[in-house]
Scaffold this active site. Structure first.
Site, short mmCIF file in Angstrom:
data_model
loop_
_atom_site.label_atom_id
_atom_site.label_comp_id
_atom_site.label_asym_id
_atom_site.label_seq_id
_atom_site.Cartn_x
_atom_site.Cartn_y
_atom_site.Cartn_z
N GLY A 183 10.53 6.46 13.47
CA GLY A 183 11.98 6.41 13.25
C GLY A 183 12.33 5.78 11.91
O GLY A 183 13.15 6.32 11.14
N HIS A 441 -7.02 -10.60 -10.45
CA HIS A 441 -5.70 -10.82 -11.04
C HIS A 441 -5.46 -9.80 -12.14
O HIS A 441 -6.36 -9.55 -12.93
CB HIS A 441 -5.63 -12.23 -11.62
CG HIS A 441 -4.32 -12.52 -12.30
ND1 HIS A 441 -3.17 -12.76 -11.57
CD2 HIS A 441 -3.97 -12.55 -13.61
CE1 HIS A 441 -2.17 -12.96 -12.41
NE2 HIS A 441 -2.62 -12.83 -13.66
#
Ligand SMILES: Cc1cc2nc3c(=O)[nH]c(=O)nc-3n(C[C@H](O)[C@H](O)[C@H](O)COP(=O)(O)OP(=O)(O)OC[C@H]3O[C@@H](n4cnc5c(N)ncnc54)[C@H](O)[C@@H]3O)c2cc1C
Length: 462
Positions: A183, A441
Site C-alpha cells: 500500500g 567513508h
C-alpha cells in the site's frame, strides 16, 4: 513423464527450488500456468520497484535546483512509465526461461493439480490434460490479492495490485486501503507522479509491523510529500455507482465519506490453495494456508509446500530460502532450519524502510534489558551530499550480552544496507564488534556503526 522433483509454480519459491534441485542432480520439472517468475517478477517486487524508480527520477528532475542545476519541469506520459515497468518485468521473466534451460529443467506450461500416488495432472491452454509422476512434489502456487467482503474488486474502480501496476491512465485521485509495504509503495509512486492519494489504515500506525518510531517518522515524511494518511480508520463500504468511488470510512470521530477516481485495496494476500488437489490428496490446511513442518513437508509424505502458500512471512526471499532448504533436506544434506526471527523486511517508498529482528516494544515484552542507539541521517556526510537526509538508524542491543536484537532504518538507500545487520546477527556479532568494524567513508552505512556507538555512549558525529 517421471521426475525426481516436480515443482508447481515458478515464483521466487518455485523457480529457485527447481534450480537448486537441478544443481543437486535431481531430474526436475516446473509447472507454471501464467508467466515464469510468479508474482515477484511479473506483478510484485520487480515492476513496483521499476515504477518507484521512475517516480524517483521524476522527483530528482523536479528538484534539479537543489543540486545546483537549472530548474526544469519534468513531464511524462503515464503509459510510457507503465510500459517501462512491464518491460522490466518481461525481461526478468525471460531471464528465468534462460535459467531453466541452463539448468536442464523441464518447463511445463499449464494448470497443475496434485493427485494421490505422487501424481500431478497438468491442463494446458488447449484443455489437454497430461499426467506426470514425481518422487517429491513441491507446491509453490503463491498467493493473490486478498478481497474483503466490503471491498469487492471490480478491477476498474476498486482495484488490486495487478491493475495498479498496469493502469491505462493515471488517476487524478486514489484511496489506498492498507498501509503495509504494498500500500505504501503504491501511495508513494502515485503521489510522486501527481495523483492525490489518501491512505486509510485500520491500525494506529502505518507500516504496522515496523518499530513504532519508524512508522511515526514515515507517516510524517509521507504527509510532507502531500499524502493524506488516516490511521485507526477502516473502509466500511464502497459505492461505485457514480463517476468515481465513494468510500465510507469509519473513524474515531464517526463515519466520513472519501471520494476518488480509484480505490486500491492493499489489505494483504490470500494463498492459492483452491483447485490444486489438496483435498483429494488429503493435504491439511489451516486459516487458508497449507500446513507444513520445519522441512516443508505437508501432512502427506512426498508432498511439500513453500512460499506464500504457507503461514510464514510472505516475502520473495523467504519463499526462495524455504525452497532451497526443502530440496537440500530431501537430498539428505545437513541443513539448518530457517531462522524466521532474522528475516529482513523492506519497504521501497521514499524514504525507504528496512528492518530485521525485534522492535523496541517486542524486545521489552520479551523481558530484555536493552541498550538503544540512534543516529540521524542529517549527521551523515554522504546523506547530506546526496541531498537525502530524512531518516535515522535505530539499533537495539541486549544490555547483558551485547546481542544485536533489532535494527530499524528509515532513509534513502537503507534497503541496501540492512543485509549488514542480517549477517551480523547470524554471526552473533555484539554491539562493540559493530563499533569496531570499520565502515567506509563516506557512506550512509557509517550511520549503522554510529548508531551502535550511540547505544554505548561512544557516538562521534552527534
Ligand atoms: C505488489 C507487490 C510487491 C511486492 N514486493 C515485494 C518486495 O519488494 N520484496 C519481497 O520480498 N516480496 C515482495 N512481494 C511479495 C512477493 O511477491 C511474494 O512473497 C513472492 O512472489 C512469493 O513467491 P511464491 O513463489 O511463493 O509465489 P508466487 O510468486 O505467487 O508464484 C506462484 C506461481 O504459481 C503459479 N501457479 C499458481 N497456481 C498454479 C497451478 N495450479 N498450476 C501452475 N502454476 C500455478 C502462479 O501463476 C505463479 O506464477 C510483493 C508482492 C506484491 C503483490
Amino acid at each position: 513423464m517421471n521426475y525426481d522433483i516436480i515443482v508447481i509454480g515458478s515464483g521466487p519459491g518455485g523457480y529457485v527450488t527447481a534450480i537448486r534441485a537441478a544443481q543437486l542432480g535431481f531430474k526436475t520439472a516446473i509447472i507454471e500456468k501464467e508467466n515464469l517468475g510468479g508474482i515477484c517478477l511479473n506483478w510484485g517486487c520487480i515492476p513496483t520497484k521499476a515504477l518507484l524508480k521512475s517516480a524517483q527520477v521524476f522527483h530528482y528532475i523536479n528538484h534539479a535546483e537543489d543540486y545546483g542545476l537549472n530548474k526544469v519541469e519534468g513531464t511524462f506520459e503515464f503509459p510510457n512509465v507503465i510500459q517501462r515497468s512491464r518491460g522490466v518485468a518481461n525481461k526478468m521473466s525471460k531471464g528465468i526461461e534462460f535459467l531453466m534451460k541452463k539448468n536442464k529443467i523441464d518447463v511445463i506450461m499449464g494448470t497443475a493439480k496434485v493427485q494421490k500416488g505422487k501424481k500431478v495432472s497438468v491442463t494446458d491452454k488447449e484443455g489437454k490434460t497430461t499426467e506426470y509422476t514425481g518422487t517429491h512434489i513441491i507446491i509453490a502456487t503463491g498467493a493473490r490479492s486478498r478481497e474483503l467482503p466490503n471491498l469487492p474488486q471490480d478491477g476498474k474502480k476498486v482495484i488490486g495490485y495487478r491493475q495498479a501496476l498496469s493502469l491505462p491512465e493515471q488517476p487524478k485521485s486514489m484511496i489506498v486501503v492498507g498501509s503495509g509495504a504494498i500500500g505504501v509503495e503504491f501511495a508513494d509512486f502515485y503521489n510522486t507522479m501527481g495523483t492525490k492519494v489518501t491512505v486509510v489504515e485500520f491500525m494506529p500506525n502505518i507500516v504496522p509491523v515496523e518499530d513504532e518510531e519508524i512508522s511515526k517518522h514515515l507517516e510524517k515524511s509521507l504527509k510532507k510529500t502531500g499524502i493524506e494518511i488516516m490511521t485507526n480508520a477502516s473502509v466500511e463500504s464502497v459505492d461505485t455507482s457514480g463517476e468515481g468511488v465513494k468510500a465510507t470510512v469509519k473513524t474515531a470521530k464517526g463515519n466520513i465519506t472519501l471520494e476518488a477516481d480509484i480505490l486500491l485495496s492493499a489489505v494483504g494476500i490470500a494463498a492459492n490453495i483452491e483447485n490444486i488437489g489438496l483435498e483429494e490428496v488429503g493435504i491439511q490446511t489451516d486459516k487458508g494456508r497449507v500446513l507444513v513442518n520445519e522441512w516443508y513437508e505437508t501432512s502427506v509424505p512426498g508432498y511439500y509446500a513453500i512460499g506464500d502458500l504457507i503461514p510464514t512471512q510472505a516475502l520473495a526471499h523467504v519463499a526462495s530460502a524455504e525452497g532451497i532448504t526443502c530440496v537440500e533436506k530431501i537430498k539428505g544434506m545437513h541443513v539448518e532450519k530457517i531462522d524466521y526471527g532474522n528475516i529482513p523486511g523492506c519497504t521501497y517508498c521514499h524514504p525507504e524502510v528496512a528492518s530485521v529482528g525485534l522492535t523496541e516494544k517486542q524486545a521489552k515484552e520479551k523481558g530484555y534489558e536493552i541498550k538503544v542507539g540512534k543516529f540521524p541521517l542529517s549527521a551523515s556526510g554522504k546523506a547530506t551530499a546526496n541531498g537525502n537526509t530524512d531518516g535515522f538508524i535505530k539499533v537495539i542491543f541486549d544490555a547483558k550480552y551485547g546481542e544485536w536484537l533489532g535494527c530499524h532504518m528509515i532513509g534513502e538507500g537503507v534497503t541496501d544496507m540492512v543485509a549488514e545487520a542480517v549477517v551480523a546477527r547470524k554471526l552473533e556479532t555484539t554491539g562493540h564488534e559493530i563499533i569496531k568494524s570499520i565502515h567506509p567513508h563516506p557512506t550512509v552505512s557509517e550511520a549503522i556503526m554510529e548508531a551502535a556507538a550511540a547505544a554505548y555512549g561512544e557516538v562521534i558525529h552527534i
